[in-house]
Structure formats: C-alpha cells, structure tokens
Design a protein around this motif. Structure first.
Motif, mmCIF file in Angstrom:
data_model
loop_
_atom_site.group_PDB
_atom_site.id
_atom_site.type_symbol
_atom_site.label_atom_id
_atom_site.label_comp_id
_atom_site.label_asym_id
_atom_site.label_seq_id
_atom_site.Cartn_x
_atom_site.Cartn_y
_atom_site.Cartn_z
ATOM 1 N N SER A 18 0.828 -1.202 0.000
ATOM 2 C CA SER A 18 0.000 0.000 0.000
ATOM 3 C C SER A 18 0.866 1.258 0.000
ATOM 4 N N TYR A 19 0.578 2.164 -0.924
ATOM 5 C CA TYR A 19 1.351 3.407 -0.977
ATOM 6 C C TYR A 19 1.144 4.228 0.289
ATOM 7 N N TYR A 20 -0.043 4.175 0.875
ATOM 8 C CA TYR A 20 -0.312 4.925 2.108
ATOM 9 C C TYR A 20 0.536 4.404 3.260
ATOM 10 N N ASP A 21 0.661 3.081 3.373
ATOM 11 C CA ASP A 21 1.533 2.503 4.393
ATOM 12 C C ASP A 21 2.985 2.848 4.106
ATOM 13 N N THR A 66 8.062 -0.150 -2.705
ATOM 14 C CA THR A 66 6.646 -0.421 -2.910
ATOM 15 C C THR A 66 6.495 -1.681 -3.757
ATOM 16 N N GLU A 87 2.841 -6.523 4.503
ATOM 17 C CA GLU A 87 1.585 -7.265 4.435
ATOM 18 C C GLU A 87 1.681 -8.188 3.230
#
Length: 146
Positions: A18-21, A66, A87
């Motif tokens: 996830s880019y947000y993570d 990423t 993850e």
C-alpha cells in the motif's frame, strides 16, 4: 533513538504493497533518523542504480520499496539479507521475486499478515498452508524450505 536499530542486525528490504503505508513508514524512518533509502515506481533509473549500489555496499541499512516498484521495474537487488513483507503482496510473483534475491547465507524472510488476509495469503503459500496459518492459535509461524 529508536529500538528498531538494535532489533535488526540484518539489512532488510521492506516491501510495502500500500502506498499509504509506504508513506507512513517512510515518515516514521525519517522521524527516527534511520539510515534508509527508498524505491518506488516513481524512482528514476539513475536513482535506482545509485540506491541498489549503496544497499549492496552496505551504505544503507534499510531499503523501503513499494510493491508497485516490483510490478513496473522488476529490478533484482543484491546483498539482501532479509525481506520483510509489511503485508501480503497483492501479486504472488512479487513474493517469489523477492525471496529469490535471498542469496546471502543466513538470509530470511518475514511476512506480516492477519486473519483477514486469507485471499492474498492463499496466493503466496497455497490453500492448505493458508488454512493452517489462518486457523492457528499461534501468533508466529516458521516456514522453512530447502
């Protein structure tokens, strides 16, 4: 200083789907003044070359990447001692790609998952192993391969 340095004797490549993570973890590393580099799908070829060299030579302790970096670039990293999957990867090929980089003696891989990751986990470890992992009462599992 953060306890993360003392707990991580190996130089890990950390794969974050996830880019947000990815942004959250990158900001944490900056806040803690950890020596790290980062590769994403937006990295230029020159940046990738320099970061890969610095990581292989040991000038960088942590490498954040990423999953989209794998998907679009597919570079192989040298001297990877540990791969940490923040993850389950969306693409099972990503998991295999990074595991195949573990050529150093004593190298290891860590995959963080929870019970809601069954759909992604089955693509990585297979149906039978996934059922055992998800239904287990243990919080940690060790999978070995030769």
């Amino acid at each position: 200083s953060s306890g993360i340095n003392a707990e991580c004797p190996l130089r890990p490549g950390i794969v974050i789907p996830s880019y947000y993570d990815y942004v959250r973890i990158r900001n944490y590393f900056k806040k803690e003044n950890l020596k790290f580099s980062q590769l994403s799908e937006n990295s230029t070829n020159k940046q990738i070359t320099n970061i890969r060299r610095d990581f292989a030579e040991g000038n960088v302790k942590y490498l954040l990447t990423t999953e989209r970096f794998f998907f679009f670039k597919r570079y192989k990293l040298r001297k990877v001692e540990q791969v940490v999957f923040y993850e389950c990867p969306v693409y099972a090929e990503c998991y295999t790609h990074y595991l195949n980089m573990l050529t150093e003696e004593g190298a290891l891989s860590t995959l963080l998952y929870n019970k809601l990751d069954g759909e992604k986990l089955v693509r990585v470890v297979g149906d039978e192993q996934c059922k055992q992992l998800i239904n287990s009462q243990q919080s940690t599992h060790v999978l070995m391969s030769e």
